[in-house]
Motif scaffolding. Sequence first.
Motif, short mmCIF file in Angstrom:
data_model
loop_
_atom_site.label_atom_id
_atom_site.label_comp_id
_atom_site.label_asym_id
_atom_site.label_seq_id
_atom_site.Cartn_x
_atom_site.Cartn_y
_atom_site.Cartn_z
N MET A 54 0.84 -1.17 0.00
CA MET A 54 0.00 0.00 0.00
C MET A 54 0.89 1.23 0.00
O MET A 54 1.82 1.34 0.77
N PRO A 55 0.64 2.21 -0.88
CA PRO A 55 1.49 3.39 -0.95
C PRO A 55 1.28 4.29 0.26
O PRO A 55 0.22 4.26 0.89
N PRO A 56 2.29 5.09 0.56
CA PRO A 56 2.13 6.01 1.68
C PRO A 56 1.10 7.08 1.35
O PRO A 56 0.78 7.31 0.20
N ASN A 57 0.64 7.76 2.38
CA ASN A 57 -0.32 8.84 2.22
C ASN A 57 0.24 9.90 1.29
O ASN A 57 1.40 10.26 1.38
N ALA A 58 -0.59 10.41 0.41
CA ALA A 58 -0.15 11.41 -0.57
C ALA A 58 0.42 12.65 0.09
O ALA A 58 1.21 13.36 -0.50
N LEU B 174 24.85 3.27 -7.60
CA LEU B 174 23.44 3.06 -7.89
C LEU B 174 22.79 2.46 -6.65
O LEU B 174 23.24 1.43 -6.15
N VAL B 175 21.76 3.13 -6.12
CA VAL B 175 21.11 2.67 -4.90
C VAL B 175 19.62 2.41 -5.16
O VAL B 175 19.00 3.05 -5.99
N VAL B 176 19.08 1.45 -4.43
CA VAL B 176 17.67 1.08 -4.55
C VAL B 176 16.84 1.99 -3.66
O VAL B 176 17.20 2.24 -2.51
N LEU B 177 15.73 2.49 -4.19
CA LEU B 177 14.83 3.35 -3.43
C LEU B 177 13.81 2.51 -2.69
O LEU B 177 13.39 1.46 -3.18
N SER B 178 13.37 2.99 -1.55
CA SER B 178 12.30 2.32 -0.81
C SER B 178 10.99 2.53 -1.57
O SER B 178 10.86 3.44 -2.38
N GLU B 179 9.99 1.72 -1.25
CA GLU B 179 8.68 1.88 -1.89
C GLU B 179 8.10 3.26 -1.58
O GLU B 179 7.51 3.92 -2.45
N GLU B 180 8.26 3.71 -0.35
CA GLU B 180 7.76 5.03 0.05
C GLU B 180 8.41 6.13 -0.79
O GLU B 180 7.73 7.05 -1.27
N GLU B 181 9.73 6.06 -0.98
CA GLU B 181 10.43 7.05 -1.80
C GLU B 181 9.94 7.00 -3.24
O GLU B 181 9.77 8.04 -3.88
N CYS B 182 9.69 5.80 -3.76
CA CYS B 182 9.19 5.67 -5.13
C CYS B 182 7.86 6.40 -5.30
O CYS B 182 7.67 7.13 -6.28
N TRP B 183 6.93 6.21 -4.35
CA TRP B 183 5.63 6.88 -4.45
C TRP B 183 5.79 8.39 -4.35
O TRP B 183 5.12 9.15 -5.06
N GLU B 184 6.67 8.87 -3.47
CA GLU B 184 6.91 10.32 -3.36
C GLU B 184 7.44 10.87 -4.67
O GLU B 184 7.00 11.93 -5.13
N LEU B 185 8.38 10.18 -5.28
CA LEU B 185 8.95 10.64 -6.54
C LEU B 185 7.94 10.58 -7.68
O LEU B 185 7.91 11.48 -8.53
N LEU B 186 7.11 9.55 -7.71
CA LEU B 186 6.05 9.48 -8.72
C LEU B 186 5.16 10.71 -8.64
O LEU B 186 4.80 11.30 -9.67
N ARG B 187 4.80 11.11 -7.44
CA ARG B 187 3.92 12.27 -7.25
C ARG B 187 4.62 13.59 -7.57
O ARG B 187 3.96 14.62 -7.72
#
Length: 181
Positions: A1-5, A55-68
């Motif tokens: 589940m993505p973090p809160n917007a 090259l570093v892997v992003l957390s799922e939370e960071e991915c959602w923040e960057l998508l937004r």
Amino acid sequence: MPPNATGSGHKDPRISGLPHLGPRPATGQHGGVPEERPDEEVVPVQEYDAQPGRLVVLSEEECWELLRSRPVGRLAWSGADGVSVIPVNFAVADGAVLLRTTPYSLMARDCADREVAFEVDDIDEQRHGGWSVLVRGRCERERVASDGPRPWVTGPRVLGLRIAVGSVTGRRLLSSTAERA
């Protein structure tokens, strides 16, 4: 589940904004690119690991923040005309990527009820760094078009498409010309 917007990122201020380093897997089968291992925990990059060019892997939370954080991404699919990749504006809501198009478009014809990929990135050409987030999921027609996104192109874009996210992954390339602290 993505973090809160409206989430503010990491709760621990000591690691807020730091890139994350995933496991260092062996070379994968895809052109020598290491394969991600989603079952392994992503850990914060230690100061000695934050080397330029890493090259570093992003957390799922960071991915959602960057998508937004970006208004345009690239939608990719394999359809009747082969593989297609097009830039589209989009919105993120309720753990999904929302798109708008015309009912007669190639995107509407080829993407509905199929697996697609969606990518958003930011590249710093001067400092040789940046990030990329990749979403994989099933593209579905919305029965009732959602409010977002507002299309940039002219003409009616009445068909809403929703990518039901199956996975979201991301990587950051630490600037190779960044000054060391």
